[in-house]
Structures are given as C-alpha cells and as structure tokens.
Design a protein around this motif. Structure first.
Motif, short mmCIF file in Angstrom:
data_model
loop_
_atom_site.label_atom_id
_atom_site.label_comp_id
_atom_site.label_asym_id
_atom_site.label_seq_id
_atom_site.Cartn_x
_atom_site.Cartn_y
_atom_site.Cartn_z
N ASP A 120 0.83 -1.21 0.00
CA ASP A 120 0.00 0.00 0.00
C ASP A 120 0.87 1.27 0.00
O ASP A 120 0.54 2.26 -0.67
CB ASP A 120 -0.92 0.01 1.22
N ALA A 123 2.33 1.79 -3.50
CA ALA A 123 1.34 2.30 -4.45
C ALA A 123 1.18 3.81 -4.36
O ALA A 123 0.81 4.47 -5.33
CB ALA A 123 -0.01 1.62 -4.21
N SER A 128 4.30 6.67 -11.33
CA SER A 128 3.39 5.82 -12.10
C SER A 128 4.11 4.99 -13.16
O SER A 128 3.59 3.96 -13.60
CB SER A 128 2.31 6.67 -12.77
N SER A 131 6.66 -0.20 -11.81
CA SER A 131 5.89 -1.28 -11.18
C SER A 131 6.78 -1.85 -10.09
O SER A 131 7.61 -2.73 -10.35
CB SER A 131 5.52 -2.36 -12.20
N LEU A 168 -5.45 -4.26 -5.09
CA LEU A 168 -4.78 -2.96 -5.06
C LEU A 168 -4.65 -2.40 -6.47
O LEU A 168 -4.89 -1.20 -6.70
CB LEU A 168 -3.39 -3.11 -4.42
N GLU A 169 -4.29 -3.24 -7.43
CA GLU A 169 -4.20 -2.76 -8.82
C GLU A 169 -5.56 -2.37 -9.36
O GLU A 169 -5.70 -1.37 -10.09
CB GLU A 169 -3.55 -3.82 -9.72
N THR A 172 -6.29 1.11 -7.61
CA THR A 172 -5.38 2.24 -7.79
C THR A 172 -4.73 2.30 -9.17
O THR A 172 -4.14 3.33 -9.52
CB THR A 172 -4.24 2.17 -6.75
N ARG A 174 -2.14 0.62 -9.84
CA ARG A 174 -0.72 0.39 -9.59
C ARG A 174 -0.43 -1.09 -9.43
O ARG A 174 -1.01 -1.76 -8.58
CB ARG A 174 -0.26 1.14 -8.34
N ILE A 176 1.90 -3.87 -8.17
CA ILE A 176 2.98 -4.16 -7.23
C ILE A 176 3.31 -5.65 -7.35
O ILE A 176 2.42 -6.49 -7.46
CB ILE A 176 2.58 -3.83 -5.77
#
Length: 406
Positions: A120, A123, A128, A131, A168-169, A172, A174, A176
C-alpha cells in the motif's frame, strides 16, 4: 543484432545502512543517497531500493503526512523508489540476527499484514512509470517446514498477499510485484526447488482454487494474475553458494515461466581449496551477526553447514579426505575477485549479466552487499559512499562491456 536495452532501474540496497525504525531509515536515506547520486547519477533520476522493517511500515501506514514528506523529498532530489526490501521483519543491524531473520515467516498473519502494508505504501510513494517490487523471505527456515499442512499454510498466506495486490491494482491502477528470495537453509533454497514450488503449489489446481477463493475471480483470470504479481528475487550470491550454474539456473526459470522480478548482483566468499592457511584467513569472517551458510563440495558431493564456524569446526575435526571447495553466504564487495588469499563468486555475476544481455530478465537490478558493518577491516577502502558507488560503477561497466561485446 541490436543490443539488449540497458537495465532500467539499478540501485544499491539501503539494507546496508541503519534502518530498523523509520526514523533511522529516513536519516540514512537522506544522509547517504544524495552523496551517492552526486557521484553515480548527477544528471539523471536516481533509483532507490528502500529497506522497510515492520515498524517502519507501521509508521508510514499510520502517518499520511510522513508518506507525503517522503514522496516530496524524493521528487525534490530527483529520486524515486522502485523496490523495497521487506525481508527482515524486525531489527537487522547492531545485534545478532542469525536464523531469526526469517521470523515471523509466511506461516502466520504478521508477515501477511506487514507485506500488504508495504504494498500500500509503494502504491502511494512510487511514480506511475514504475511497477515496484517487494523483496521477501523464502517462506520459512527449512527445519520449520515438516508436514504437507505446513507447506500449504505457507502457500495460502503468500496467495493472500497476491489477492491483496490484485485488488490494489484494481483500485489504484498500480501494479505491485511480490518477489520471494530463495536462500540456503530455507524452504525455497535451490532454483530447482523454487520451480517445483511454483508448479506444484502456486500454479497447481489447489493453488489456483485458493486464489479464486481469495479474489472471487474465475480460473481464466487468476492464472495470469499469479504470474503478474508473484515471482522471485534471484540473488546470485545465494545460488552461487549452492554451486549452481548461474546461467543454467536463469534459463531454467525462464523456461519454467517463473518471473524474475529482481536480479540481485551479489558475490559470496569462495575458498577454491580449503587448506590450513585458508582456514586461518577465514577466521576473520566468522565474527558476524548474520547467518553464514556454507556449502562444501568434495568428490562431487555437497555438504551444507549452517554457519562458516560450523564448517571450520568440521574441518578441524577431520582435515583429511582430499581437496574441497567452500562457498559461504557472506556478501563481499562485487568489484573484488581477490580477498587476499581467498576468492569470490564474482564470475557468477558476469554469467548472469551475459544471460541478461541476450534476453533481458528483469527491469529491476540491485546490488545487495549489506555486510559493510561486519567486513574485515582490510576490505574497507574509503567510506560507505565510496564502497556502494564503486559497486554501482562496476556493475554498469560490466553490463556495458557485455552489451558492446555482442
């Protein structure tokens, strides 16, 4: 034939600095990173590999203002984080660590919670175009994994983090990546064992069913998502200690489809011929707070010791029996190949870079010689900034040489 593109992200691991708390890590980052950047990347954005302990992760999770200050400081200094070392959960510097470095392992919720917090944070604080990857432990110290139920519990908890990364992706945008790091004396130790775990546990029907349950997604989606978010850190030092053929191990991972999310350039201590003189020289490397797993090769057979001191004690008890070679999990400067009568596994780094020059393995490359605090004095020329800068300069020069040679 066009040369392979240069590695996109390269840094040294800030695990080398004090950083058991966020205050320590922040002070280390702000003290040393600008000095290294001025030497190795004065006019270009500078990549940072950040060590975050569980305590640091809690601090940043609970303090949005501190996360914003970190992000602003990185921007102001033309730096960015691309990877986090979330392997050591607790204290790592200034005290005996040994096998406690694996605790808490992946069998319980603490490791899961900590890793999700790190994800978290990444992110939010990373740019941006990156990765970011999270480096984590090789599941558990090998003696703790006894039953099939132990193994299943480890896998389920890793997949719980993968499910968090998937969500999470989705929330957001993003991506990870979680990267487990095989290491001697651990459940994930050799490259062959690592490939087997991915095939038999993660990508198997049981692993797929587990990830479907954790994400609420169908099989058609989670098969790709497992590879999108879960891979390994390939530490060249660790696999060299196993006497692996580094190029062959990397080809095995590629053929098996196991993602190498970070290629870690590190060199191990090597004793090509164990003699009384060599053992005497080695004594300088036994005063360490870290595990020094040692592998002996004699007559084509491998014998593993948990520490270098154990290997020396066994040799003193029976020095006969013909020639033998030792490789020890003691990270030594990668720009050295001669340690005053001893050697290193530096050729393994060159072998990995040769593979990478032909077929890029990862866009994350890192140098992880965290042992500055326990290196014998004769190996310390200059200060810590000189030390890590020389390593970065060496890896860049070696990479460029291999690409040009093609």
């Amino acid at each position: 034939m066009n040369p392979a593109p240069a590695v996109q992200h390269l840094a040294y691991s800030t695990l080398v600095h004090p950083g058991d708390t966020w205050e320590e890590m922040r002070d280390s980052l702000m003290t040393y990173a600008p000095l290294v950047k001025a030497r190795v990347s004065p006019d270009e954005p500078y990549a940072v590999s950040l060590r975050l302990s569980a305590e640091s992760a809690r601090t940043l999770t609970d303090d949005p203002g501190e996360r914003e200050r970190l992000r602003a400081w990185l921007d102001d200094n033309d730096m960015y984080v691309y990877t986090v070392n979330a392997f050591p959960y607790g204290p790592f510097k200034g005290r005996v660590v040994m096998e406690q470095v694996y605790e808490p392992d992946w069998s319980g919720p603490d490791r899961v919670r900590y890793t999700c917090q790190v994800a978290d944070i990444l992110a939010e604080v990373t740019p941006s175009h990156v990765s970011p990857s999270i480096q984590t432990s090789p599941l558990a110290f090998r003696p703790k994994v006894v039953t099939a139920a132990d193994r299943a519990r480890l896998t389920e908890n890793v997949l719980a983090v993968v499910a968090h990364l998937v969500d999470l992706e989705r929330r957001t945008g993003r991506r990870i990546k979680l990267a487990l790091e095989p290491e001697p004396a651990c459940f994930l130790e050799t490259t062959e064992e690592t490939v087997a775990w991915f095939r038999e546990d993660v990508w198997s029907s049981s692993g797929t069913d587990t990830l479907c349950r954790l994400t609420g997604l169908p099989v058609s989606e989670v098969v790709g998502l497992a590879r999108r978010h879960l891979g390994i850190v390939f530490d060249i030092c660790h696999q060299s200690v196993q006497f692996e053929d580094i190029a062959a191990s990397l080809r095995l991972l590629t053929e098996a489809g196991v993602p190498v999310f970070k290629l870690q350039a590190a060199a191990a201590l090597r004793v090509p011929d164990v003699t009384a003189s060599a053992v005497e020289t080695l004594e300088a490397f036994t005063d360490t707070i870290y595990l020094s797993q040692t592998t002996e090769r004699r007559d084509g057979r491998l014998t593993r010791f948990l520490t270098l001191a154990d290997a020396i004690a066994a040799w003193r008890a029976d020095p006969s029996g013909g020639p033998r070679e030792w490789r020890t999990h003691f990270h030594v400067p990668i720009f050295l190949d001669d340690l005053g009568g001893l050697s290193t596994t530096q050729p393994g780094i060159t072998a990995a870079l040769e593979v990478h020059a032909c077929t890029p393995l990862s866009d994350h490359l890192e140098i992880e010689t965290y042992t500055w605090d326990v290196l014998p004095a004769h190996l310390k020329n200059g200060d810590i900034v000189d030390y890590v800068s020389r390593e970065l300069e060496w890896i860049r020069a070696e990479s460029e040489r291999l690409v040009t040679r093609r």
